[in-house]
Design a protein around this motif. Structure first.
Motif, PDB file in Angstrom:
ATOM      1  N   GLY A  96      14.912   2.576 -21.520  1.00  0.00           N
ATOM      2  CA  GLY A  96      13.789   1.663 -21.548  1.00  0.00           C
ATOM      3  C   GLY A  96      13.037   1.447 -20.259  1.00  0.00           C
ATOM      4  N   TYR A  97      13.550   1.901 -19.122  1.00  0.00           N
ATOM      5  CA  TYR A  97      12.849   1.640 -17.862  1.00  0.00           C
ATOM      6  C   TYR A  97      11.529   2.395 -17.785  1.00  0.00           C
ATOM      7  CZ  TYR A  97      15.414   5.860 -16.422  1.00  0.00           C
ATOM      8  OH  TYR A  97      15.959   7.110 -16.358  1.00  0.00           O
ATOM      9  N   GLY A  98      11.422   3.550 -18.432  1.00  0.00           N
ATOM     10  CA  GLY A  98      10.140   4.257 -18.486  1.00  0.00           C
ATOM     11  C   GLY A  98       9.117   3.474 -19.284  1.00  0.00           C
ATOM     12  N   CYS A  99       9.545   2.895 -20.395  1.00  0.00           N
ATOM     13  CA  CYS A  99       8.647   2.072 -21.213  1.00  0.00           C
ATOM     14  C   CYS A  99       8.154   0.866 -20.418  1.00  0.00           C
ATOM     15  CB  CYS A  99       9.359   1.617 -22.481  1.00  0.00           C
ATOM     16  SG  CYS A  99       9.724   2.948 -23.646  1.00  0.00           S
ATOM     17  N   ARG A 100       9.045   0.242 -19.660  1.00  0.00           N
ATOM     18  CA  ARG A 100       8.637  -0.883 -18.815  1.00  0.00           C
ATOM     19  C   ARG A 100       7.577  -0.440 -17.816  1.00  0.00           C
ATOM     20  NH1 ARG A 100      12.773  -2.733 -14.437  1.00  0.00           N
ATOM     21  NH2 ARG A 100      12.125  -0.696 -13.720  1.00  0.00           N
ATOM     22  N   MET A 101       7.787   0.714 -17.201  1.00  0.00           N
ATOM     23  CA  MET A 101       6.829   1.230 -16.225  1.00  0.00           C
ATOM     24  C   MET A 101       5.468   1.476 -16.875  1.00  0.00           C
ATOM     25  SD  MET A 101       7.101   4.629 -13.816  1.00  0.00           S
ATOM     26  CE  MET A 101       8.664   4.094 -13.144  1.00  0.00           C
ATOM     27  N   PHE A 102       5.459   2.058 -18.076  1.00  0.00           N
ATOM     28  CA  PHE A 102       4.200   2.339 -18.763  1.00  0.00           C
ATOM     29  C   PHE A 102       3.448   1.053 -19.089  1.00  0.00           C
ATOM     30  CE2 PHE A 102       6.336   6.381 -20.552  1.00  0.00           C
ATOM     31  CZ  PHE A 102       6.157   7.025 -19.340  1.00  0.00           C
ATOM     32  N   ALA A 103       4.164   0.025 -19.518  1.00  0.00           N
ATOM     33  CA  ALA A 103       3.531  -1.263 -19.801  1.00  0.00           C
ATOM     34  C   ALA A 103       2.932  -1.852 -18.528  1.00  0.00           C
ATOM     35  CB  ALA A 103       4.543  -2.222 -20.417  1.00  0.00           C
ATOM     36  N   GLU A 104       3.658  -1.769 -17.424  1.00  0.00           N
ATOM     37  CA  GLU A 104       3.174  -2.306 -16.149  1.00  0.00           C
ATOM     38  C   GLU A 104       1.966  -1.544 -15.623  1.00  0.00           C
ATOM     39  OE1 GLU A 104       6.670  -2.134 -13.730  1.00  0.00           O
ATOM     40  OE2 GLU A 104       7.490  -4.019 -14.544  1.00  0.00           O
ATOM     41  N   GLU A 105       1.850  -0.273 -15.993  1.00  0.00           N
ATOM     42  CA  GLU A 105       0.732   0.556 -15.531  1.00  0.00           C
ATOM     43  C   GLU A 105      -0.485   0.490 -16.448  1.00  0.00           C
ATOM     44  OE1 GLU A 105       0.374   2.202 -12.636  1.00  0.00           O
ATOM     45  OE2 GLU A 105       2.264   1.298 -12.016  1.00  0.00           O
ATOM     46  N   GLY A 106      -0.452  -0.384 -17.464  1.00  0.00           N
ATOM     47  CA  GLY A 106      -1.654  -0.642 -18.244  1.00  0.00           C
ATOM     48  C   GLY A 106      -1.747  -0.022 -19.620  1.00  0.00           C
ATOM     49  N   ALA A 107      -0.645   0.484 -20.169  1.00  0.00           N
ATOM     50  CA  ALA A 107      -0.680   0.970 -21.554  1.00  0.00           C
ATOM     51  C   ALA A 107      -0.967  -0.204 -22.479  1.00  0.00           C
ATOM     52  CB  ALA A 107       0.651   1.619 -21.922  1.00  0.00           C
ATOM     53  N   VAL A 108      -1.765   0.028 -23.526  1.00  0.00           N
ATOM     54  CA  VAL A 108      -2.082  -1.066 -24.449  1.00  0.00           C
ATOM     55  C   VAL A 108      -0.944  -1.337 -25.426  1.00  0.00           C
ATOM     56  CG1 VAL A 108      -4.576  -0.776 -24.269  1.00  0.00           C
ATOM     57  CG2 VAL A 108      -3.335   0.471 -26.035  1.00  0.00           C
ATOM     58  N   ALA A 109      -0.119  -0.334 -25.680  1.00  0.00           N
ATOM     59  CA  ALA A 109       1.068  -0.487 -26.521  1.00  0.00           C
ATOM     60  C   ALA A 109       2.065   0.591 -26.114  1.00  0.00           C
ATOM     61  CB  ALA A 109       0.716  -0.356 -27.993  1.00  0.00           C
ATOM     62  N   VAL A 110       3.345   0.241 -26.135  1.00  0.00           N
ATOM     63  CA  VAL A 110       4.399   1.196 -25.782  1.00  0.00           C
ATOM     64  C   VAL A 110       5.503   1.109 -26.826  1.00  0.00           C
ATOM     65  CG1 VAL A 110       6.055   1.962 -24.038  1.00  0.00           C
ATOM     66  CG2 VAL A 110       3.924   0.851 -23.319  1.00  0.00           C
ATOM     67  N   CYS A 111       5.887   2.270 -27.354  1.00  0.00           N
ATOM     68  CA  CYS A 111       6.991   2.358 -28.307  1.00  0.00           C
ATOM     69  C   CYS A 111       7.997   3.378 -27.793  1.00  0.00           C
ATOM     70  CB  CYS A 111       6.496   2.796 -29.689  1.00  0.00           C
ATOM     71  SG  CYS A 111       5.398   1.615 -30.476  1.00  0.00           S
ATOM     72  N   GLY A 112       9.256   3.001 -27.789  1.00  0.00           N
ATOM     73  CA  GLY A 112      10.317   3.911 -27.393  1.00  0.00           C
ATOM     74  C   GLY A 112      11.205   4.221 -28.574  1.00  0.00           C
ATOM     75  N   ALA A 113      11.584   5.489 -28.715  1.00  0.00           N
ATOM     76  CA  ALA A 113      12.489   5.898 -29.797  1.00  0.00           C
ATOM     77  C   ALA A 113      13.616   6.725 -29.209  1.00  0.00           C
ATOM     78  CB  ALA A 113      11.735   6.702 -30.852  1.00  0.00           C
ATOM     79  N   ASP A 114      14.821   6.444 -29.655  1.00  0.00           N
ATOM     80  CA  ASP A 114      15.985   7.189 -29.198  1.00  0.00           C
ATOM     81  C   ASP A 114      17.028   7.168 -30.312  1.00  0.00           C
ATOM     82  OD1 ASP A 114      17.125   8.156 -26.277  1.00  0.00           O
ATOM     83  OD2 ASP A 114      18.724   7.528 -27.644  1.00  0.00           O
ATOM     84  N   ALA A 115      17.875   8.195 -30.364  1.00  0.00           N
ATOM     85  CA  ALA A 115      18.894   8.290 -31.405  1.00  0.00           C
ATOM     86  C   ALA A 115      20.135   7.460 -31.101  1.00  0.00           C
ATOM     87  CB  ALA A 115      19.279   9.753 -31.612  1.00  0.00           C
ATOM     88  N   SER A 116      20.231   6.906 -29.912  1.00  0.00           N
ATOM     89  CA  SER A 116      21.427   6.168 -29.503  1.00  0.00           C
ATOM     90  C   SER A 116      21.280   4.665 -29.713  1.00  0.00           C
ATOM     91  CB  SER A 116      21.706   6.439 -28.018  1.00  0.00           C
ATOM     92  OG  SER A 116      22.656   5.518 -27.527  1.00  0.00           O
TER      93      SER A 116
END
Length: 199
Positions: A96-116
């Motif tokens: 999830g740290y990549g998703c946090r970074m994307f949100a902080e950099e101005g993405a309008v929406a962020v979705c993360g998917a993982d099998a774990s």
């Protein structure tokens, strides 16, 4: 134990490594036979020196795991330059740290998917206010509609499923969820450097 006749060349057999390779080979065989090709056979990369085994139990960090995290962070910093004003999917993100970074950099929406499920639980606990997280496999992203994202990011996932011959299916799913004219940013280990785990 040291091999006899190695003449000081530093050649060693590690029973731990042998056991790991046997377990991994058996898990891969089981995955091929059952069609359940995903299993948590590797230690995931977490931020801040955190380290867990495949079952989510804490381990002491090592310099190798810290370096692995720093390498992943470089990839996410590169991908972050494309996120502003975009709907972003991070596939196989795990922690999830990549998703946090994307949100902080101005993405309008962020979705993360993982099998774990363990990784999902960690991400929701630490970064749940920054992104939506869901348990999904890279080869079956059924929770996402076609063309749902402007930018799709995938860091060091494809090489894990290449062992099962599923990389084409995964690429098709990444393409499906990315809108026409959108961008896919992916990263894998270089096969020339890591022959048994590259792409």
């Amino acid at each position: 134990m040291a091999l006899e006749g190695a003449a000081g060349l530093g050649i060693y057999i590690s029973t731990m490594n042998v056991g790991h390779h046997i377990r991994r080979s058996l898990a891969h065989l089981l995955g091929r036979v059952t069609g359940r090709y995903y299993h948590e056979d590797f230690i995931r990369v977490y931020p801040d020196g955190l380290r867990f085994d495949a079952r989510g139990r804490p381990l002491d960090p090592t310099q190798k795991t810290i370096n692995n995290y720093l390498n992943h962070l470089k990839f996410y910093r590169f991908a972050a330059q494309f996120v502003r004003g975009r709907r972003v999917a991070d596939i196989g993100w795990g922690r999830g740290y990549g998703c946090r970074m994307f949100a902080e950099e101005g993405a309008v929406a962020v979705c993360g998917a993982d099998a774990s499920q363990n990784a999902i639980d960690f991400a929701r606990q630490h970064f749940g206010s920054r992104a939506e997280f869901s348990v999904q496999s890279i080869t079956a992203l059924d929770g996402f509609q076609d063309a749902a994202f402007d930018l799709t990011v995938c860091s060091e996932v494809l090489e894990h499923i290449k062992e099962y011959g599923m990389e084409h299916r995964a690429l098709a799913e990444l393409k499906r969820i990315t809108r026409r004219g959108g961008l896919l940013v992916g990263g894998t280990p270089n096969i020339e450097v890591s022959a048994d785990h590259g792409f």
